[in-house]
Design a protein around this motif. Sequence first.
Motif, PDB file in Angstrom:
ATOM      1  N   ALA A  59     -78.420  80.901 -48.291  1.00  0.00           N
ATOM      2  CA  ALA A  59     -79.735  80.746 -47.683  1.00  0.00           C
ATOM      3  C   ALA A  59     -79.957  81.899 -46.706  1.00  0.00           C
ATOM      4  O   ALA A  59     -79.059  82.301 -45.993  1.00  0.00           O
ATOM      5  CB  ALA A  59     -79.817  79.404 -46.968  1.00  0.00           C
ATOM      6  N   ILE A  60     -81.180  82.441 -46.689  1.00  0.00           N
ATOM      7  CA  ILE A  60     -81.500  83.571 -45.827  1.00  0.00           C
ATOM      8  C   ILE A  60     -82.193  83.052 -44.578  1.00  0.00           C
ATOM      9  O   ILE A  60     -83.088  82.222 -44.660  1.00  0.00           O
ATOM     10  CB  ILE A  60     -82.414  84.568 -46.569  1.00  0.00           C
ATOM     11  N   SER A  61     -81.772  83.552 -43.421  1.00  0.00           N
ATOM     12  CA  SER A  61     -82.385  83.186 -42.154  1.00  0.00           C
ATOM     13  C   SER A  61     -83.203  84.357 -41.634  1.00  0.00           C
ATOM     14  O   SER A  61     -82.926  85.505 -41.974  1.00  0.00           O
ATOM     15  CB  SER A  61     -81.305  82.840 -41.126  1.00  0.00           C
ATOM     16  N   PRO A  62     -84.176  84.092 -40.758  1.00  0.00           N
ATOM     17  CA  PRO A  62     -84.913  85.191 -40.144  1.00  0.00           C
ATOM     18  C   PRO A  62     -83.964  86.076 -39.336  1.00  0.00           C
ATOM     19  O   PRO A  62     -82.919  85.619 -38.879  1.00  0.00           O
ATOM     20  CB  PRO A  62     -85.911  84.481 -39.223  1.00  0.00           C
ATOM     21  N   PRO A  63     -84.318  87.340 -39.144  1.00  0.00           N
ATOM     22  CA  PRO A  63     -83.468  88.239 -38.351  1.00  0.00           C
ATOM     23  C   PRO A  63     -83.253  87.662 -36.950  1.00  0.00           C
ATOM     24  O   PRO A  63     -84.200  87.223 -36.297  1.00  0.00           O
ATOM     25  CB  PRO A  63     -84.266  89.537 -38.287  1.00  0.00           C
ATOM     26  N   ALA A  64     -82.008  87.642 -36.497  1.00  0.00           N
ATOM     27  CA  ALA A  64     -81.677  87.086 -35.189  1.00  0.00           C
ATOM     28  C   ALA A  64     -81.726  88.162 -34.111  1.00  0.00           C
ATOM     29  O   ALA A  64     -81.481  89.340 -34.386  1.00  0.00           O
ATOM     30  CB  ALA A  64     -80.283  86.459 -35.232  1.00  0.00           C
ATOM     31  N   GLY A  77     -80.536  90.568 -31.529  1.00  0.00           N
ATOM     32  CA  GLY A  77     -79.251  91.260 -31.486  1.00  0.00           C
ATOM     33  C   GLY A  77     -78.818  91.768 -32.847  1.00  0.00           C
ATOM     34  O   GLY A  77     -77.930  92.614 -32.953  1.00  0.00           O
ATOM     35  N   GLY A  78     -79.464  91.258 -33.908  1.00  0.00           N
ATOM     36  CA  GLY A  78     -79.135  91.676 -35.265  1.00  0.00           C
ATOM     37  C   GLY A  78     -80.035  92.814 -35.728  1.00  0.00           C
ATOM     38  O   GLY A  78     -80.660  93.504 -34.915  1.00  0.00           O
ATOM     39  N   VAL A  79     -80.091  92.994 -37.049  1.00  0.00           N
ATOM     40  CA  VAL A  79     -80.916  94.049 -37.636  1.00  0.00           C
ATOM     41  C   VAL A  79     -81.807  93.449 -38.719  1.00  0.00           C
ATOM     42  O   VAL A  79     -81.583  92.338 -39.178  1.00  0.00           O
ATOM     43  CB  VAL A  79     -80.050  95.187 -38.240  1.00  0.00           C
ATOM     44  N   LEU A  80     -82.801  94.214 -39.129  1.00  0.00           N
ATOM     45  CA  LEU A  80     -83.679  93.792 -40.220  1.00  0.00           C
ATOM     46  C   LEU A  80     -82.950  93.897 -41.549  1.00  0.00           C
ATOM     47  O   LEU A  80     -82.055  94.746 -41.702  1.00  0.00           O
ATOM     48  CB  LEU A  80     -84.915  94.692 -40.281  1.00  0.00           C
ATOM     49  N   PRO A  81     -83.330  93.093 -42.533  1.00  0.00           N
ATOM     50  CA  PRO A  81     -82.778  93.286 -43.876  1.00  0.00           C
ATOM     51  C   PRO A  81     -83.263  94.615 -44.446  1.00  0.00           C
ATOM     52  O   PRO A  81     -84.225  95.197 -43.945  1.00  0.00           O
ATOM     53  CB  PRO A  81     -83.335  92.105 -44.666  1.00  0.00           C
ATOM     54  N   ASN A  82     -82.608  95.069 -45.464  1.00  0.00           N
ATOM     55  CA  ASN A  82     -82.946  96.358 -46.089  1.00  0.00           C
ATOM     56  C   ASN A  82     -84.166  96.168 -46.989  1.00  0.00           C
ATOM     57  O   ASN A  82     -84.038  95.839 -48.154  1.00  0.00           O
ATOM     58  CB  ASN A  82     -81.740  96.858 -46.885  1.00  0.00           C
ATOM     59  N   GLU A  87     -89.503  86.636 -48.246  1.00  0.00           N
ATOM     60  CA  GLU A  87     -88.222  86.012 -48.577  1.00  0.00           C
ATOM     61  C   GLU A  87     -87.070  86.750 -47.912  1.00  0.00           C
ATOM     62  O   GLU A  87     -86.170  86.134 -47.343  1.00  0.00           O
ATOM     63  CB  GLU A  87     -88.030  85.984 -50.097  1.00  0.00           C
ATOM     64  N   ALA A  88     -87.097  88.089 -47.950  1.00  0.00           N
ATOM     65  CA  ALA A  88     -86.034  88.889 -47.326  1.00  0.00           C
ATOM     66  C   ALA A  88     -85.973  88.643 -45.821  1.00  0.00           C
ATOM     67  O   ALA A  88     -84.902  88.736 -45.210  1.00  0.00           O
ATOM     68  CB  ALA A  88     -86.254  90.371 -47.607  1.00  0.00           C
ATOM     69  N   LEU A  89     -87.107  88.311 -45.223  1.00  0.00           N
ATOM     70  CA  LEU A  89     -87.170  88.069 -43.778  1.00  0.00           C
ATOM     71  C   LEU A  89     -86.938  86.604 -43.427  1.00  0.00           C
ATOM     72  O   LEU A  89     -87.204  86.175 -42.312  1.00  0.00           O
ATOM     73  CB  LEU A  89     -88.504  88.561 -43.220  1.00  0.00           C
ATOM     74  N   GLY A  90     -86.447  85.831 -44.369  1.00  0.00           N
ATOM     75  CA  GLY A  90     -86.030  84.465 -44.076  1.00  0.00           C
ATOM     76  C   GLY A  90     -87.039  83.379 -44.376  1.00  0.00           C
ATOM     77  O   GLY A  90     -86.906  82.258 -43.896  1.00  0.00           O
ATOM     78  N   LYS A  91     -88.059  83.691 -45.190  1.00  0.00           N
ATOM     79  CA  LYS A  91     -89.073  82.694 -45.572  1.00  0.00           C
ATOM     80  C   LYS A  91     -89.655  81.992 -44.343  1.00  0.00           C
ATOM     81  O   LYS A  91     -89.761  80.768 -44.292  1.00  0.00           O
ATOM     82  CB  LYS A  91     -88.492  81.657 -46.528  1.00  0.00           C
ATOM     83  N   THR A  92     -90.006  82.770 -43.352  1.00  0.00           N
ATOM     84  CA  THR A  92     -90.493  82.221 -42.093  1.00  0.00           C
ATOM     85  C   THR A  92     -91.862  81.563 -42.256  1.00  0.00           C
ATOM     86  O   THR A  92     -92.610  81.890 -43.170  1.00  0.00           O
ATOM     87  CB  THR A  92     -90.638  83.344 -41.048  1.00  0.00           C
ATOM     88  N   TYR A 116     -86.656  90.463 -30.437  1.00  0.00           N
ATOM     89  CA  TYR A 116     -87.492  89.258 -30.409  1.00  0.00           C
ATOM     90  C   TYR A 116     -87.670  88.791 -31.835  1.00  0.00           C
ATOM     91  O   TYR A 116     -87.909  89.598 -32.730  1.00  0.00           O
ATOM     92  CB  TYR A 116     -88.859  89.578 -29.783  1.00  0.00           C
ATOM     93  N   SER A 117     -87.572  87.478 -32.061  1.00  0.00           N
ATOM     94  CA  SER A 117     -87.723  86.918 -33.409  1.00  0.00           C
ATOM     95  C   SER A 117     -88.091  85.446 -33.276  1.00  0.00           C
ATOM     96  O   SER A 117     -87.224  84.602 -33.066  1.00  0.00           O
ATOM     97  CB  SER A 117     -86.410  87.096 -34.185  1.00  0.00           C
ATOM     98  N   LYS A 118     -89.405  85.147 -33.375  1.00  0.00           N
ATOM     99  CA  LYS A 118     -89.853  83.760 -33.170  1.00  0.00           C
ATOM    100  C   LYS A 118     -91.101  83.450 -33.984  1.00  0.00           C
ATOM    101  O   LYS A 118     -91.936  84.314 -34.214  1.00  0.00           O
ATOM    102  CB  LYS A 118     -90.180  83.508 -31.699  1.00  0.00           C
ATOM    103  N   VAL A 119     -91.219  82.173 -34.329  1.00  0.00           N
ATOM    104  CA  VAL A 119     -92.419  81.684 -34.998  1.00  0.00           C
ATOM    105  C   VAL A 119     -93.438  81.284 -33.932  1.00  0.00           C
ATOM    106  O   VAL A 119     -93.078  80.874 -32.836  1.00  0.00           O
ATOM    107  CB  VAL A 119     -92.089  80.490 -35.930  1.00  0.00           C
ATOM    108  N   GLY A 120     -94.701  81.448 -34.259  1.00  0.00           N
ATOM    109  CA  GLY A 120     -95.771  81.006 -33.378  1.00  0.00           C
ATOM    110  C   GLY A 120     -96.271  82.101 -32.458  1.00  0.00           C
ATOM    111  O   GLY A 120     -95.754  83.212 -32.432  1.00  0.00           O
TER     112      GLY A 120
END
Length: 197
Positions: A28-33, A35-40, A146-151, A171-175
């Motif tokens: 399962a793919i999660s949104p970028p956290a 401290g992490g990086v974006l998917p390719n 989808e690559a960004l975590g199906k937010t 920063y990575s948040k919904v809303g």
Amino acid sequence: MPPRMILMLCAVLVLTCAGADHAHGQAAISPPAVGGVLPNLSLPVPDRPEERQYLGLEGKGTFKIPEVRAEVVLIEIFSMYCTFCQKDAPGVNELHRLINDDSDLKNRIKLIGIGAGNSPFEVDTFRKTYSVGFPLFPDQDFSRHEALGKTRTPYFIVIRVNKDGSHRVIYSKVGSFGEPKSFLEFILKESGLKKGA
């Protein structure tokens, strides 16, 4: 059928659905956290010259988000049909205006939008309806979404791009991100950008 049997069947169905991705060899793919990086993932270089100039891109083909010529890039994942995205559009536009009106920040912070499930026509309709002044990209097949975590939408991701081209999510948040001026101050603090530096 007894209630106990119905409960057991529901539990089996939930477990079966939860394991579906793993059964096909995909996690399962999660949104970028933070401290992490974006998917390719890649986006098409915009056709509009003003959008290419805004992003600091040349030519045709594709680009990766950290290749935008900026120290900070804010990504909004939206949908033309999302009522929350429609409601938030004036605030996002105000954030863009605050950045563009500041001669020290306008070349250091850039915004882009990705229209989850939206065709080029739908993205263009959203752009015109809400007078969006930054580049918006269609994602008709949901591949980038989808690559960004199906937010859910709207979803905001902010990355800090380093001089060596590497980046990290700050920063990575919904809303909604709330009041634009306060959010800009948050971005400056979290990114380490200093005005006049």
